[in-house]
Design a protein around this motif. Structure first.
Motif, PDB file in Angstrom:
ATOM      1  N   ASN A  82       0.758  -1.113  -0.002  1.00 22.98           N
ATOM      2  CA  ASN A  82      -0.038   0.017  -0.012  1.00 22.98           C
ATOM      3  C   ASN A  82       0.802   1.302   0.074  1.00 22.98           C
ATOM      4  O   ASN A  82       1.145   1.836   1.326  1.00 22.98           O
ATOM      5  N   THR A 113      -7.004  -3.439   0.828  1.00 23.04           N
ATOM      6  CA  THR A 113      -6.595  -4.478   1.510  1.00 23.04           C
ATOM      7  C   THR A 113      -7.705  -5.659   2.061  1.00 23.04           C
ATOM      8  O   THR A 113      -7.625  -6.862   1.842  1.00 23.04           O
ATOM      9  N   ARG A 127       2.018 -11.008   2.777  1.00 23.25           N
ATOM     10  CA  ARG A 127       2.417  -9.691   3.625  1.00 23.25           C
ATOM     11  C   ARG A 127       1.784  -8.789   3.210  1.00 23.25           C
ATOM     12  O   ARG A 127       1.271  -8.282   1.850  1.00 23.25           O
ATOM     13  N   VAL A 128       1.211  -7.846   3.865  1.00 16.67           N
ATOM     14  CA  VAL A 128       0.741  -6.258   3.597  1.00 16.67           C
ATOM     15  C   VAL A 128       1.806  -5.326   4.258  1.00 16.67           C
ATOM     16  O   VAL A 128       2.130  -5.537   5.289  1.00 16.67           O
ATOM     17  N   THR A 130       2.695  -1.262   4.370  1.00 17.31           N
ATOM     18  CA  THR A 130       2.009  -0.007   4.081  1.00 17.31           C
ATOM     19  C   THR A 130       3.268   1.000   4.451  1.00 17.31           C
ATOM     20  O   THR A 130       3.902   1.321   5.354  1.00 17.31           O
ATOM     21  N   THR A 169      -2.065  -1.090  10.316  1.00 18.20           N
ATOM     22  CA  THR A 169      -1.172  -2.136  10.478  1.00 18.20           C
ATOM     23  C   THR A 169      -1.178  -2.942  11.663  1.00 18.20           C
ATOM     24  O   THR A 169      -1.127  -4.294  11.661  1.00 18.20           O
ATOM     25  N   LEU A 172      -4.476  -4.977  11.830  1.00 17.49           N
ATOM     26  CA  LEU A 172      -4.714  -6.010  10.730  1.00 17.49           C
ATOM     27  C   LEU A 172      -3.840  -7.229  11.190  1.00 17.49           C
ATOM     28  O   LEU A 172      -4.318  -8.326  11.038  1.00 17.49           O
ATOM     29  N   ALA A 173      -2.639  -6.711  11.969  1.00 16.02           N
ATOM     30  CA  ALA A 173      -1.777  -7.979  12.312  1.00 16.02           C
ATOM     31  C   ALA A 173      -2.623  -8.815  13.491  1.00 16.02           C
ATOM     32  O   ALA A 173      -2.696 -10.016  13.601  1.00 16.02           O
ATOM     33  N   THR A 182       1.149 -11.365   7.472  1.00 11.43           N
ATOM     34  CA  THR A 182       1.856 -10.441   8.321  1.00 11.43           C
ATOM     35  C   THR A 182       1.633  -9.058   7.813  1.00 11.43           C
ATOM     36  O   THR A 182       1.506  -8.703   6.691  1.00 11.43           O
ATOM     37  N   ALA A 183       1.639  -8.017   8.749  1.00 10.64           N
ATOM     38  CA  ALA A 183       1.643  -6.592   8.194  1.00 10.64           C
ATOM     39  C   ALA A 183       2.614  -5.888   9.012  1.00 10.64           C
ATOM     40  O   ALA A 183       2.879  -6.052  10.237  1.00 10.64           O
ATOM     41  N   THR A 184       3.192  -4.928   8.073  1.00 10.09           N
ATOM     42  CA  THR A 184       4.028  -3.917   8.705  1.00 10.09           C
ATOM     43  C   THR A 184       3.946  -2.560   8.015  1.00 10.09           C
ATOM     44  O   THR A 184       3.484  -2.491   6.874  1.00 10.09           O
ATOM     45  N   ASN A 238       5.679  -8.359  12.948  1.00  8.37           N
ATOM     46  CA  ASN A 238       4.342  -8.434  12.749  1.00  8.37           C
ATOM     47  C   ASN A 238       3.386  -7.228  13.359  1.00  8.37           C
ATOM     48  O   ASN A 238       3.523  -7.359  14.724  1.00  8.37           O
TER      49      ASN A 238
END
Length: 277
Positions: A82, A113, A127-128, A130, A169, A172-173, A182-184, A238
């Motif tokens: 993103n 997302t 993985r997302v 942002t 983020t 979302l995690a 996983t989101a970062t 994460n």
């Protein structure tokens, strides 16, 4: 390193997104190049042998159409970056009735997302990532004023959208823990080689003359995105925020507020007018 992987990068028609698209394509990924400008998006896609996908995040209908296109063309989406964003010094409203900077920087990424989430959690590890900003530390999230109607400073409103990215983020995690996703979020560094300030010439000048801090090259600014897409241990941070390549970067006190992250998610879903997972 990314052979057999599908990577979706928004804001990929120029700047950090375009550089990351080129680098991830060289690493073997199939890259979906998403941008607002048909000409610039096509040029980047042509460089890496990809098909351009044009979507204007100022239109939620474009975001929904983009999600439908991605789901129709890609049986798997391994990385969603993103990266779309803009800095505006004047207030504008979108055709959807939202503040333009809020919608482009936060709301549309949230929507995209969540529309892709089932596909990403179904395929295994995904993985997302942002793109946020160290400027988030100048923002402040008010659940009764998500779009910053009570904030006069454009830079403070920009900071709020970047703080919303970090809280998104984090939540979302939490919501997808155990699913393999996983989101970062990350700060890429300050660079003049980007279109994000295209509507804010004063900010662009401040960046160019290093009045907002030292400058990173385009390659340096894209490095955190590539790193987060390729690092072997996805779970190591994460839900966290990187300051460039450094995990657990300095954040606004609200960025660690789990209750606020949950309520922001819920309020955002309400704004979109439909139940969002």
């Amino acid at each position: 390193m990314l052979e057999g992987k599908t990577v979706v990068i928004t804001g990929a028609s120029a700047g950090i997104g375009a550089e990351a698209a080129r680098r991830m394509a060289r690493l073997g990924a199939t890259v979906a190049v998403v941008g607002r400008s048909p000409e610039k998006t096509a040029a980047v896609a042509r460089q890496i042998g990809a098909e351009p996908l044009v979507a204007d995040f100022a239109r939620l209908s474009d975001v929904r159409r983009l999600a439908d296109t991605l789901l129709g063309r890609f049986p798997r989406i391994d990385v969603l970056a993103n990266n779309a964003g803009v800095v505006l010094t004047r207030r504008c409203r979108t055709e959807d009735g939202h503040d333009l900077m809020f919608q482009v920087n936060y709301l549309s990424s949230f929507l995209l997302t969540t529309l892709l989430l089932d596909r990403m959690t179904a395929i295994g590890p995904a993985r997302v990532i942002t793109t946020s900003s160290k400027g988030h530390r100048f923002g402040s999230v008010d659940l009764d004023d998500l779009e910053g109607a009570g904030t006069r400073s454009a830079l403070l409103r920009y900071g709020t959208t970047k703080l919303q990215n970090i809280l998104f983020t984090r939540e979302l995690a939490r919501r997808t823990r155990g699913s393999g996703l996983t989101a970062t979020a990350f700060h890429p560094g300050v660079t003049a080689a980007t279109d994000i300030n295209r509507e804010a010439p004063l900010v662009a000048a401040l960046v160019r003359y290093r009045l907002l801090g030292g400058l990173s090259t385009l390659e340096e600014s894209a490095e955190p995105l590539v790193h987060l897409a390729t690092m072997p241990d996805r779970e190591v941070f994460n839900g966290g925020y990187y300051h460039r390549l450094t995990p657990d970067g300095p954040v606004h006190r609200q960025a660690r507020d789990d209750r606020l992250a949950t309520r922001l998610w819920e309020r955002t879903a309400e704004l979109l007018g439909a139940p969002v997972p």
